[in-house]
Design a protein around this motif. Structure first.
Motif, PDB file in Angstrom:
ATOM      1  N   HIS A  58      32.820  86.686  29.184  1.00 36.10           N
ATOM      2  CA  HIS A  58      32.144  87.186  27.803  1.00 36.10           C
ATOM      3  C   HIS A  58      32.823  87.849  26.816  1.00 36.10           C
ATOM      4  O   HIS A  58      32.646  87.496  25.650  1.00 36.10           O
ATOM      5  N   PHE A  59      33.921  88.440  27.258  1.00 41.76           N
ATOM      6  CA  PHE A  59      34.807  88.963  26.136  1.00 41.76           C
ATOM      7  C   PHE A  59      35.695  87.757  25.420  1.00 41.76           C
ATOM      8  O   PHE A  59      35.466  88.046  24.267  1.00 41.76           O
ATOM      9  N   LEU A  60      36.106  86.677  26.238  1.00 41.02           N
ATOM     10  CA  LEU A  60      36.945  85.728  25.680  1.00 41.02           C
ATOM     11  C   LEU A  60      35.943  85.113  24.617  1.00 41.02           C
ATOM     12  O   LEU A  60      36.549  84.533  23.521  1.00 41.02           O
ATOM     13  N   ILE A  61      34.414  84.737  25.054  1.00 42.89           N
ATOM     14  CA  ILE A  61      33.779  84.351  24.167  1.00 42.89           C
ATOM     15  C   ILE A  61      33.227  84.817  22.927  1.00 42.89           C
ATOM     16  O   ILE A  61      33.517  84.284  21.687  1.00 42.89           O
ATOM     17  N   HIS A  62      33.199  86.010  23.448  1.00 40.57           N
ATOM     18  CA  HIS A  62      33.002  87.085  21.983  1.00 40.57           C
ATOM     19  C   HIS A  62      34.126  87.098  21.158  1.00 40.57           C
ATOM     20  O   HIS A  62      33.821  87.092  19.843  1.00 40.57           O
ATOM     21  N   GLU A  63      35.364  87.036  21.568  1.00 44.26           N
ATOM     22  CA  GLU A  63      36.559  86.903  20.450  1.00 44.26           C
ATOM     23  C   GLU A  63      37.063  85.617  20.148  1.00 44.26           C
ATOM     24  O   GLU A  63      38.327  85.573  19.938  1.00 44.26           O
ATOM     25  N   ALA A  64      36.170  84.644  20.414  1.00 46.31           N
ATOM     26  CA  ALA A  64      36.574  83.258  20.093  1.00 46.31           C
ATOM     27  C   ALA A  64      37.390  83.263  18.650  1.00 46.31           C
ATOM     28  O   ALA A  64      38.216  82.331  18.541  1.00 46.31           O
ATOM     29  N   GLY A  65      36.676  83.623  17.869  1.00 46.34           N
ATOM     30  CA  GLY A  65      36.892  83.735  16.399  1.00 46.34           C
ATOM     31  C   GLY A  65      38.449  84.259  16.341  1.00 46.34           C
ATOM     32  O   GLY A  65      39.204  83.639  15.488  1.00 46.34           O
ATOM     33  N   SER A  66      38.781  85.381  17.016  1.00 42.22           N
ATOM     34  CA  SER A  66      40.028  86.024  16.861  1.00 42.22           C
ATOM     35  C   SER A  66      41.077  84.957  17.427  1.00 42.22           C
ATOM     36  O   SER A  66      42.286  84.726  16.807  1.00 42.22           O
ATOM     37  N   PHE A  67      40.892  84.167  18.556  1.00 46.91           N
ATOM     38  CA  PHE A  67      41.896  83.301  19.140  1.00 46.91           C
ATOM     39  C   PHE A  67      42.053  82.178  18.391  1.00 46.91           C
ATOM     40  O   PHE A  67      43.154  81.594  18.337  1.00 46.91           O
ATOM     41  N   TYR A  68      40.798  81.600  17.723  1.00 53.62           N
ATOM     42  CA  TYR A  68      41.175  80.440  16.681  1.00 53.62           C
ATOM     43  C   TYR A  68      41.675  80.779  15.619  1.00 53.62           C
ATOM     44  O   TYR A  68      42.554  79.943  15.240  1.00 53.62           O
ATOM     45  N   SER A  69      41.401  81.799  15.004  1.00 54.28           N
ATOM     46  CA  SER A  69      42.297  82.415  13.993  1.00 54.28           C
ATOM     47  C   SER A  69      43.713  82.596  14.097  1.00 54.28           C
ATOM     48  O   SER A  69      44.716  82.087  13.458  1.00 54.28           O
ATOM     49  N   TYR A  70      44.332  82.970  15.399  1.00 51.06           N
ATOM     50  CA  TYR A  70      45.336  83.029  15.881  1.00 51.06           C
ATOM     51  C   TYR A  70      46.047  81.838  15.786  1.00 51.06           C
ATOM     52  O   TYR A  70      47.255  81.580  15.497  1.00 51.06           O
ATOM     53  N   LEU A  71      45.517  80.977  16.533  1.00 52.64           N
ATOM     54  CA  LEU A  71      45.892  79.582  16.878  1.00 52.64           C
ATOM     55  C   LEU A  71      46.102  78.798  15.684  1.00 52.64           C
ATOM     56  O   LEU A  71      47.199  78.084  15.375  1.00 52.64           O
ATOM     57  N   LEU A  72      45.063  78.805  14.632  1.00 56.69           N
ATOM     58  CA  LEU A  72      45.477  78.083  13.262  1.00 56.69           C
ATOM     59  C   LEU A  72      46.417  78.737  12.467  1.00 56.69           C
ATOM     60  O   LEU A  72      47.198  78.057  11.893  1.00 56.69           O
ATOM     61  N   ALA A  73      46.833  80.077  12.358  1.00 53.24           N
ATOM     62  CA  ALA A  73      47.850  80.701  11.679  1.00 53.24           C
ATOM     63  C   ALA A  73      49.177  80.373  12.393  1.00 53.24           C
ATOM     64  O   ALA A  73      50.099  80.007  11.735  1.00 53.24           O
ATOM     65  N   PHE A  74      49.166  80.134  13.686  1.00 52.02           N
ATOM     66  CA  PHE A  74      50.180  79.973  14.481  1.00 52.02           C
ATOM     67  C   PHE A  74      50.822  78.528  14.109  1.00 52.02           C
ATOM     68  O   PHE A  74      51.760  78.282  13.762  1.00 52.02           O
ATOM     69  N   LEU A  75      49.689  77.701  13.859  1.00 52.31           N
ATOM     70  CA  LEU A  75      49.985  76.115  13.740  1.00 52.31           C
ATOM     71  C   LEU A  75      50.564  75.918  12.224  1.00 52.31           C
ATOM     72  O   LEU A  75      51.308  75.363  12.012  1.00 52.31           O
ATOM     73  N   VAL A  76      49.851  76.631  11.376  1.00 50.24           N
ATOM     74  CA  VAL A  76      50.549  76.489  10.012  1.00 50.24           C
ATOM     75  C   VAL A  76      51.899  77.041   9.934  1.00 50.24           C
ATOM     76  O   VAL A  76      52.717  76.353   9.423  1.00 50.24           O
ATOM     77  N   LEU A  77      52.169  78.242  10.357  1.00 49.17           N
ATOM     78  CA  LEU A  77      53.553  78.667  10.555  1.00 49.17           C
ATOM     79  C   LEU A  77      54.276  77.730  11.145  1.00 49.17           C
ATOM     80  O   LEU A  77      55.448  77.308  10.668  1.00 49.17           O
TER      81      LEU A  77
END
Length: 91
Positions: A58-77
């Motif tokens: 439930h915590f991971l689902i709730h924080e999915a936006g944070s993980f998605y943002s991290y993945l996207l920023a990491f990919l761009v960098l």
């Protein structure tokens, strides 16, 4: 015509410096990801492993936006870093 780089200004040095900058930037991205904290994630206070896993899910689902943002920023960098190295290798 072969131009020798002045001491301390070789393209490899610029590559090493930018590698360090990108590594630090990518590492700082992780700081923003929240950690699961609380007794509901612990199995020593009467929670079973399945209950703790359910709370974690439930915590991971709730924080999915944070993980998605991290993945996207990491990919761009990472893309920028690879393109930078491609540019330096063309010298």
């Amino acid at each position: 015509m072969d131009h020798a780089a002045r001491p301390g200004q070789a393209p490899e040095r610029l590559g090493f410096f930018t590698d360090a900058v990108f590594a630090i930037a990518m590492t700082l991205l992780v700081i923003e990801i929240p950690r699961p904290e609380g007794k509901e994630f612990d199995t020593t206070d009467g929670n079973s492993k399945s209950q703790a896993a359910a709370h974690l899910w439930h915590f991971l689902i709730h924080e999915a936006g944070s993980f998605y943002s991290y993945l996207l920023a990491f990919l761009v960098l990472w893309i920028i870093w690879r393109q930078h190295h491609t540019m330096l290798d063309r010298r």
